[in-house]
Design a protein around this motif. Structure first.
Motif, mmCIF file in Angstrom:
data_model
loop_
_atom_site.group_PDB
_atom_site.id
_atom_site.type_symbol
_atom_site.label_atom_id
_atom_site.label_comp_id
_atom_site.label_asym_id
_atom_site.label_seq_id
_atom_site.Cartn_x
_atom_site.Cartn_y
_atom_site.Cartn_z
ATOM 1 N N ASN A 162 -54.186 72.926 68.372
ATOM 2 C CA ASN A 162 -53.950 71.499 68.199
ATOM 3 C C ASN A 162 -52.807 71.294 67.206
ATOM 4 O O ASN A 162 -52.996 71.363 66.007
ATOM 5 C CB ASN A 162 -55.239 70.855 67.687
ATOM 6 C CG ASN A 162 -55.050 69.386 67.381
ATOM 7 O OD1 ASN A 162 -54.074 68.787 67.803
ATOM 8 N ND2 ASN A 162 -55.993 68.830 66.644
ATOM 9 N N ASP A 163 -51.614 71.036 67.723
ATOM 10 C CA ASP A 163 -50.505 70.888 66.781
ATOM 11 C C ASP A 163 -49.875 69.488 66.832
ATOM 12 O O ASP A 163 -48.804 69.273 66.313
ATOM 13 C CB ASP A 163 -49.446 71.979 66.984
ATOM 14 C CG ASP A 163 -48.761 71.841 68.323
ATOM 15 O OD1 ASP A 163 -47.860 72.641 68.592
ATOM 16 O OD2 ASP A 163 -49.141 70.965 69.102
ATOM 17 N N LEU A 177 -47.273 74.491 53.125
ATOM 18 C CA LEU A 177 -47.168 75.472 54.218
ATOM 19 C C LEU A 177 -46.051 76.488 53.985
ATOM 20 O O LEU A 177 -45.484 77.040 54.916
ATOM 21 C CB LEU A 177 -46.968 74.783 55.576
ATOM 22 C CG LEU A 177 -47.957 73.659 55.911
ATOM 23 C CD1 LEU A 177 -47.612 73.034 57.261
ATOM 24 C CD2 LEU A 177 -49.393 74.171 55.917
ATOM 25 N N LEU A 178 -45.724 76.718 52.707
ATOM 26 C CA LEU A 178 -44.713 77.719 52.359
ATOM 27 C C LEU A 178 -45.373 79.050 52.051
ATOM 28 O O LEU A 178 -44.726 80.080 52.002
ATOM 29 C CB LEU A 178 -43.907 77.239 51.152
ATOM 30 C CG LEU A 178 -43.209 75.893 51.353
ATOM 31 C CD1 LEU A 178 -42.682 75.358 50.039
ATOM 32 C CD2 LEU A 178 -42.095 76.022 52.387
ATOM 33 N N ASP A 179 -46.690 79.011 51.806
ATOM 34 C CA ASP A 179 -47.449 80.214 51.511
ATOM 35 C C ASP A 179 -48.825 80.026 52.165
ATOM 36 O O ASP A 179 -49.257 78.889 52.356
ATOM 37 C CB ASP A 179 -47.581 80.366 49.980
ATOM 38 C CG ASP A 179 -48.000 81.772 49.575
ATOM 39 O OD1 ASP A 179 -48.189 82.628 50.468
ATOM 40 O OD2 ASP A 179 -48.144 81.999 48.354
ATOM 41 N N ALA A 180 -49.478 81.123 52.532
ATOM 42 C CA ALA A 180 -50.781 81.024 53.191
ATOM 43 C C ALA A 180 -51.886 81.331 52.194
ATOM 44 O O ALA A 180 -51.718 82.187 51.332
ATOM 45 C CB ALA A 180 -50.850 82.001 54.357
ATOM 46 N N PRO A 181 -53.030 80.642 52.290
ATOM 47 C CA PRO A 181 -54.149 80.994 51.417
ATOM 48 C C PRO A 181 -54.739 82.336 51.830
ATOM 49 O O PRO A 181 -54.590 82.748 52.980
ATOM 50 C CB PRO A 181 -55.152 79.860 51.652
ATOM 51 C CG PRO A 181 -54.846 79.320 52.996
ATOM 52 C CD PRO A 181 -53.375 79.549 53.227
ATOM 53 N N LEU A 194 -51.319 77.728 63.030
ATOM 54 C CA LEU A 194 -49.987 77.278 63.451
ATOM 55 C C LEU A 194 -48.993 78.436 63.345
ATOM 56 O O LEU A 194 -49.060 79.224 62.405
ATOM 57 C CB LEU A 194 -49.499 76.130 62.563
ATOM 58 C CG LEU A 194 -50.175 74.771 62.703
ATOM 59 C CD1 LEU A 194 -49.527 73.774 61.744
ATOM 60 C CD2 LEU A 194 -50.096 74.268 64.130
ATOM 61 N N ASP A 195 -48.071 78.508 64.297
ATOM 62 C CA ASP A 195 -46.985 79.485 64.168
ATOM 63 C C ASP A 195 -45.862 78.873 63.321
ATOM 64 O O ASP A 195 -45.978 77.731 62.866
ATOM 65 C CB ASP A 195 -46.482 79.929 65.551
ATOM 66 C CG ASP A 195 -46.006 78.759 66.395
ATOM 67 O OD1 ASP A 195 -45.843 77.645 65.850
ATOM 68 O OD2 ASP A 195 -45.799 78.948 67.610
ATOM 69 N N ASP A 196 -44.792 79.635 63.115
ATOM 70 C CA ASP A 196 -43.684 79.171 62.278
ATOM 71 C C ASP A 196 -43.147 77.814 62.739
ATOM 72 O O ASP A 196 -42.911 76.921 61.928
ATOM 73 C CB ASP A 196 -42.523 80.180 62.309
ATOM 74 C CG ASP A 196 -42.732 81.277 61.273
ATOM 75 O OD1 ASP A 196 -43.676 81.140 60.463
ATOM 76 O OD2 ASP A 196 -41.959 82.256 61.297
ATOM 77 N N THR A 230 -43.194 74.317 60.678
ATOM 78 C CA THR A 230 -41.935 73.622 60.367
ATOM 79 C C THR A 230 -41.982 72.177 60.863
ATOM 80 O O THR A 230 -41.589 71.253 60.156
ATOM 81 C CB THR A 230 -40.744 74.374 60.992
ATOM 82 O OG1 THR A 230 -40.760 75.715 60.490
ATOM 83 C CG2 THR A 230 -39.422 73.727 60.638
ATOM 84 N N THR A 231 -42.479 71.993 62.079
ATOM 85 C CA THR A 231 -42.565 70.645 62.646
ATOM 86 C C THR A 231 -43.467 69.763 61.795
ATOM 87 O O THR A 231 -43.109 68.635 61.436
ATOM 88 C CB THR A 231 -43.129 70.713 64.086
ATOM 89 O OG1 THR A 231 -42.286 71.568 64.841
ATOM 90 C CG2 THR A 231 -43.175 69.335 64.726
ATOM 91 N N LEU A 232 -44.625 70.288 61.454
ATOM 92 C CA LEU A 232 -45.575 69.510 60.657
ATOM 93 C C LEU A 232 -44.981 69.178 59.286
ATOM 94 O O LEU A 232 -45.090 68.052 58.791
ATOM 95 C CB LEU A 232 -46.870 70.315 60.499
ATOM 96 C CG LEU A 232 -48.063 69.593 59.862
ATOM 97 C CD1 LEU A 232 -48.424 68.349 60.666
ATOM 98 C CD2 LEU A 232 -49.266 70.520 59.780
#
Ligand SMILES: Nc1ncnc2c1ncn2[C@@H]1O[C@H](COP(=O)(O)OP(=O)(O)OP(=O)(O)O)[C@@H](O)[C@H]1O
Ligand SMILES: [Mg+2]
Length: 246
Positions: A2-3, A66-70, A85-87, A91-93
Motif C-alpha cells: 500500500n503506497d 525515512l532516511l534511516d530504518a529502525p 516501501l522500496d527506495d 522517495t515519493t512519500l
C-alpha cells in the motif's frame, strides 16, 4: 503493498510510531539508542522533541524522515506503513508529505538562497520554474532574509543558511515538517521569526510540526512536549497553547 498517500489532512494521525527501536552495531559493541518509541502526531499538532545531547533526537528524526530504518518497530506516515516501501516508494512519500530541516542544512552551495527554496517545488514538478520565485521570496522575507534573496548560499552566515533551510522545508506545504534544531544558531529575533512562520503554517495550512530543540522557552510555546530519556519517550506534557489553537 500500500503506497498510496492519503490526502485528507483531518483524518487519522499524520505520524504513528510503534515500538521504534534503533541499535547501532560497531564490532562487538551494540549501542541501543532508541528503545521502543511509540508516538502519534495528530493533524495540525505542533510538538517539541527535547532530550539531552546524544539522546537520539536526530536518529529518531532520520527514521521518521525515512532516511534511516529502525532496527525494530513501525513508522506509519499519513496511514502508510513504511516498513516494506522500496527506495522509490520512500522517495515519493518523502517528497509528497515531508519537509525536513536538517541539523546541518544540506543546502546547494552553487545556488542562491531563493533558488534553494524553489528546489522542492522543482522536484515536485520536474523542472525549475520562474513562477515559483514570488513564493520563495515571500518565505525568505518572512524569516528576515529579504535582502539576501539573490545571495549565493556560500556567502551566507550559518544562521542565515539555517533560515533558508527553514523556508525550503515549508515551500511545498508538506503535511509533516521535521525540524532538527531549526533555531539553534539564531538570535532571539530570528528565532521568533522562524517560530512565527511555523505557527502560521500550522494555523493556516493545518501543517504538523515535530521540532527538536534545546530551547525550553521555544518548547513551551509548542502544543505539546515529548522528551527522549534513556531511549524512551516521556510524553504528554501539554502546554497552555494546546487548548488555544482552536
Ligand atoms: N551512524 C551511527 N553509528 C553509530 N552510532 C550512532 C550513529 N548515529 C548516531 N549514533 C549514536 O546515537 C546516539 C544518538 O545520536 P543523535 O545524533 O541521535 O543524538 P541527538 O539527540 O540528536 O544529539 P544532539 O542534541 O547533540 O544533536 C549518540 O550516542 C550517537 O553517537
Ligand atoms: Mg541531533
Amino acid at each position: 503493498m500500500n503506497d498510496h498517500v492519503q490526502d485528507d489532512r483531518t483524518i487519522g494521525p499524520v505520524l504513528a510510531l510503534d515500538g521504534v527501536t534503533k541499535e547501532f552495531v560497531d564490532g562487538q559493541v551494540v549501542s541501543k539508542v532508541l528503545r521502543g518509541i511509540t508516538l502519534a502526531l495528530e493533524p495540525a499538532e505542533l510538538v517539541a522533541l527535547i532530550g539531552r545531547s546524544g539522546s537520539g533526537k536526530s536518529t529518531l528524526l532520520n527514521i521518521i524522515g525515512l532516511l534511516d530504518a529502525p532496527t525494530r518497530g513501525t513508522v506509519r506516515i499519513g496511514g502508510v506503513d513504511t516498513t516494506h516501501l522500496d527506495d522509490a516508494g520512500r522517495t515519493t512519500l518523502r517528497n509528497r508529505t515531508l519537509g525536513f530541516v536538517f541539523q546541518s542544512h544540506h543546502l546547494i552551495t552553487a545556488l542562491t538562497a531563493e533558488e534553494n527554496v524553489r528546489v522542492p517545488l522543482a522536484i515536485a514538478r520536474g523542472w525549475m520554474s520562474e513562477k515559483d520565485k514570488p513564493r520563495a521570496r515571500a518565505l525568505l522575507e518572512a524569516v528576515g532574509l529579504g535582502a539576501k534573496v539573490d545571495a549565493p548560499i556560500r556567502t551566507l552566515s550559518g544562521g542565515e543558511q539555517q533560515r533558508v533551510a527553514v523556508a525550503r522545508a515549508l515551500v511545498n506545504e508538506p503535511r509533516l515538517v521535521l525540524a532538527d534544531e531549526p533555531t539553534g544558531n539564531l538570535d532571539t529575533e530570528a528565532a521568533d521569526q522562524v517560530f512565527a512562520l511555523f505557527r502560521r503554517a500550522h494555523r493556516e495550512r493545518s501543517m504538523t510540526f515535530l521540532i527538536v530543540t534545546h530551547d525550553r522557552g521555544l518548547a513551551a510555546r509548542c502544543d505539546r512536549i515529548v522528551e527522549i530519556v534513556d531511549g524512551a519517550l516521556v510524553s504528554g506534557e501539554r502546554t497552555d497553547h494546546a487548548e488555544s489553537r482552536g
